[in-house]
Motif scaffolding. Structure first.
Motif, PDB file in Angstrom:
ATOM      1  N   GLU A 124      53.802 -64.862 -22.153  1.00  0.00           N
ATOM      2  CA  GLU A 124      54.765 -64.102 -22.868  1.00  0.00           C
ATOM      3  C   GLU A 124      54.592 -64.553 -24.495  1.00  0.00           C
ATOM      4  O   GLU A 124      54.676 -63.577 -25.242  1.00  0.00           O
ATOM      5  N   ALA A 125      54.163 -65.675 -24.776  1.00  0.00           N
ATOM      6  CA  ALA A 125      53.888 -65.832 -25.924  1.00  0.00           C
ATOM      7  C   ALA A 125      52.515 -65.141 -26.474  1.00  0.00           C
ATOM      8  O   ALA A 125      52.514 -64.517 -27.647  1.00  0.00           O
ATOM      9  N   LEU A 126      51.744 -64.987 -25.818  1.00  0.00           N
ATOM     10  CA  LEU A 126      50.412 -64.433 -26.138  1.00  0.00           C
ATOM     11  C   LEU A 126      50.653 -62.786 -26.221  1.00  0.00           C
ATOM     12  O   LEU A 126      50.174 -62.230 -27.138  1.00  0.00           O
ATOM     13  N   GLU A 127      51.659 -62.217 -25.407  1.00  0.00           N
ATOM     14  CA  GLU A 127      52.064 -60.895 -25.881  1.00  0.00           C
ATOM     15  C   GLU A 127      52.765 -60.492 -26.874  1.00  0.00           C
ATOM     16  O   GLU A 127      52.853 -59.535 -27.363  1.00  0.00           O
ATOM     17  N   ARG A 128      53.602 -61.539 -27.372  1.00  0.00           N
ATOM     18  CA  ARG A 128      54.176 -61.482 -28.530  1.00  0.00           C
ATOM     19  C   ARG A 128      53.527 -61.782 -29.572  1.00  0.00           C
ATOM     20  O   ARG A 128      53.906 -62.034 -30.879  1.00  0.00           O
ATOM     21  N   ASP A 129      52.138 -62.132 -29.399  1.00  0.00           N
ATOM     22  CA  ASP A 129      51.256 -62.476 -30.749  1.00  0.00           C
ATOM     23  C   ASP A 129      51.533 -63.743 -31.527  1.00  0.00           C
ATOM     24  O   ASP A 129      51.476 -63.793 -32.709  1.00  0.00           O
ATOM     25  N   GLU A 130      52.092 -64.560 -30.748  1.00  0.00           N
ATOM     26  CA  GLU A 130      52.424 -65.667 -31.011  1.00  0.00           C
ATOM     27  C   GLU A 130      51.404 -67.010 -30.997  1.00  0.00           C
ATOM     28  O   GLU A 130      51.477 -67.947 -31.590  1.00  0.00           O
ATOM     29  N   ILE A 131      50.319 -66.488 -30.251  1.00  0.00           N
ATOM     30  CA  ILE A 131      49.223 -67.259 -30.088  1.00  0.00           C
ATOM     31  C   ILE A 131      48.081 -67.085 -30.811  1.00  0.00           C
ATOM     32  O   ILE A 131      47.578 -65.831 -30.476  1.00  0.00           O
ATOM     33  N   ASN A 132      47.500 -67.740 -31.418  1.00  0.00           N
ATOM     34  CA  ASN A 132      46.132 -67.391 -32.223  1.00  0.00           C
ATOM     35  C   ASN A 132      45.095 -67.858 -31.264  1.00  0.00           C
ATOM     36  O   ASN A 132      44.979 -69.322 -31.092  1.00  0.00           O
ATOM     37  N   THR A 133      44.086 -67.208 -30.799  1.00  0.00           N
ATOM     38  CA  THR A 133      43.048 -67.523 -29.922  1.00  0.00           C
ATOM     39  C   THR A 133      41.780 -67.532 -31.018  1.00  0.00           C
ATOM     40  O   THR A 133      41.783 -66.650 -31.912  1.00  0.00           O
ATOM     41  N   LEU A 134      40.960 -68.483 -30.513  1.00  0.00           N
ATOM     42  CA  LEU A 134      39.517 -68.752 -31.249  1.00  0.00           C
ATOM     43  C   LEU A 134      38.483 -68.077 -30.547  1.00  0.00           C
ATOM     44  O   LEU A 134      38.370 -68.352 -29.154  1.00  0.00           O
ATOM     45  N   THR A 135      37.528 -67.478 -31.234  1.00  0.00           N
ATOM     46  CA  THR A 135      36.237 -67.101 -30.480  1.00  0.00           C
ATOM     47  C   THR A 135      35.269 -68.308 -30.319  1.00  0.00           C
ATOM     48  O   THR A 135      34.952 -68.760 -31.501  1.00  0.00           O
ATOM     49  N   PRO A 136      34.959 -68.593 -28.934  1.00  0.00           N
ATOM     50  CA  PRO A 136      34.023 -69.842 -29.212  1.00  0.00           C
ATOM     51  C   PRO A 136      32.693 -69.681 -29.749  1.00  0.00           C
ATOM     52  O   PRO A 136      32.175 -68.393 -29.842  1.00  0.00           O
ATOM     53  N   SER A 137      32.303 -70.546 -30.374  1.00  0.00           N
ATOM     54  CA  SER A 137      30.760 -70.654 -30.858  1.00  0.00           C
ATOM     55  C   SER A 137      29.699 -70.225 -29.755  1.00  0.00           C
ATOM     56  O   SER A 137      29.846 -70.343 -28.488  1.00  0.00           O
ATOM     57  N   LYS A 138      28.519 -69.902 -30.250  1.00  0.00           N
ATOM     58  CA  LYS A 138      27.343 -69.709 -29.301  1.00  0.00           C
ATOM     59  C   LYS A 138      27.231 -70.992 -28.901  1.00  0.00           C
ATOM     60  O   LYS A 138      26.839 -71.068 -27.378  1.00  0.00           O
ATOM     61  N   LYS A 139      27.288 -72.262 -29.138  1.00  0.00           N
ATOM     62  CA  LYS A 139      27.072 -73.542 -28.747  1.00  0.00           C
ATOM     63  C   LYS A 139      27.938 -73.786 -27.484  1.00  0.00           C
ATOM     64  O   LYS A 139      27.573 -74.096 -26.324  1.00  0.00           O
ATOM     65  N   GLU A 140      29.170 -73.471 -27.656  1.00  0.00           N
ATOM     66  CA  GLU A 140      30.453 -73.810 -26.811  1.00  0.00           C
ATOM     67  C   GLU A 140      30.016 -72.587 -25.662  1.00  0.00           C
ATOM     68  O   GLU A 140      30.416 -73.312 -24.355  1.00  0.00           O
TER      69      GLU A 140
ATOM     70  N   MET B 102      49.860 -61.833  -8.621  1.00  0.00           N
ATOM     71  CA  MET B 102      49.575 -63.448  -8.844  1.00  0.00           C
ATOM     72  C   MET B 102      50.792 -63.827  -9.166  1.00  0.00           C
ATOM     73  O   MET B 102      51.697 -63.445 -10.085  1.00  0.00           O
ATOM     74  N   LYS B 103      51.186 -65.179  -8.771  1.00  0.00           N
ATOM     75  CA  LYS B 103      52.420 -65.694  -8.870  1.00  0.00           C
ATOM     76  C   LYS B 103      51.983 -67.060 -10.095  1.00  0.00           C
ATOM     77  O   LYS B 103      51.123 -67.623  -9.910  1.00  0.00           O
ATOM     78  N   LEU B 104      53.056 -66.727 -11.358  1.00  0.00           N
ATOM     79  CA  LEU B 104      52.766 -67.606 -12.207  1.00  0.00           C
ATOM     80  C   LEU B 104      53.917 -68.510 -12.253  1.00  0.00           C
ATOM     81  O   LEU B 104      54.940 -68.538 -11.930  1.00  0.00           O
ATOM     82  N   ASP B 105      53.474 -70.006 -12.756  1.00  0.00           N
ATOM     83  CA  ASP B 105      54.719 -70.920 -12.759  1.00  0.00           C
ATOM     84  C   ASP B 105      55.294 -70.745 -14.278  1.00  0.00           C
ATOM     85  O   ASP B 105      54.662 -69.787 -15.024  1.00  0.00           O
ATOM     86  N   LYS B 106      56.398 -71.528 -14.687  1.00  0.00           N
ATOM     87  CA  LYS B 106      57.237 -71.240 -15.785  1.00  0.00           C
ATOM     88  C   LYS B 106      56.286 -71.330 -17.029  1.00  0.00           C
ATOM     89  O   LYS B 106      56.202 -70.737 -17.848  1.00  0.00           O
ATOM     90  N   GLU B 107      55.458 -72.760 -16.908  1.00  0.00           N
ATOM     91  CA  GLU B 107      54.454 -72.687 -17.954  1.00  0.00           C
ATOM     92  C   GLU B 107      53.329 -71.555 -18.330  1.00  0.00           C
ATOM     93  O   GLU B 107      53.318 -71.281 -19.608  1.00  0.00           O
ATOM     94  N   GLU B 108      52.821 -71.109 -17.207  1.00  0.00           N
ATOM     95  CA  GLU B 108      51.921 -69.838 -17.406  1.00  0.00           C
ATOM     96  C   GLU B 108      52.761 -68.891 -17.804  1.00  0.00           C
ATOM     97  O   GLU B 108      52.349 -68.003 -18.662  1.00  0.00           O
ATOM     98  N   LYS B 109      54.137 -68.738 -17.319  1.00  0.00           N
ATOM     99  CA  LYS B 109      54.672 -67.400 -17.868  1.00  0.00           C
ATOM    100  C   LYS B 109      55.065 -67.331 -19.284  1.00  0.00           C
ATOM    101  O   LYS B 109      54.938 -66.437 -20.009  1.00  0.00           O
ATOM    102  N   ASP B 110      55.471 -68.465 -19.669  1.00  0.00           N
ATOM    103  CA  ASP B 110      55.875 -68.639 -21.318  1.00  0.00           C
ATOM    104  C   ASP B 110      54.476 -68.621 -22.071  1.00  0.00           C
ATOM    105  O   ASP B 110      54.483 -67.842 -23.205  1.00  0.00           O
ATOM    106  N   ILE B 111      53.390 -69.201 -21.804  1.00  0.00           N
ATOM    107  CA  ILE B 111      52.025 -68.751 -22.220  1.00  0.00           C
ATOM    108  C   ILE B 111      51.657 -67.253 -22.539  1.00  0.00           C
ATOM    109  O   ILE B 111      51.359 -66.865 -23.423  1.00  0.00           O
TER     110      ILE B 111
END
Length: 91
Positions: A12-28, A1-10
């Motif tokens: 890489e940040a996720l792999e460095r644990d720099e992004i906190n992800t939230l678990t969606p609610s049951k409603k979401e 899969m080919k990623l653009d620069k923004e996707e690569k940055d995201i």
């Protein structure tokens, strides 16, 4: 899969644990599922007449893409309506 620069940055940040992800609610989750079902649901049937040559061409393209030709036709119409297919000007 080919990623653009923004996707690569995201990524890489996720792999460095720099992004906190939230678990969606049951409603979401329920809302997301409903949107997905509505997007995929085809609720109208139409009948069209095509030139034999055009139908054979569509069937050939569908085989190349590994999908039913009706799905390809539906996809092309959807792309056109959404403005993702560009008309070529003749002349």
């Amino acid at each position: 899969m080919k990623l653009d620069k923004e996707e690569k940055d995201i990524l890489e940040a996720l792999e460095r644990d720099e992004i906190n992800t939230l678990t969606p609610s049951k409603k979401e989750i329920a809302e997301i599922k409903a949107m997905a079902e509505n997007t995929l649901r085809k609720d109208r049937r139409v009948t069209i007449r095509l030139y034999d040559h055009d139908l054979k061409g569509i069937q050939k393209k569908a085989i190349e893409k590994g999908m039913p030709y009706q799905t390809l036709i539906s996809s092309m119409i959807h792309q056109y309506v959404e403005g993702d297919l560009i008309e070529r000007k003749i002349g």
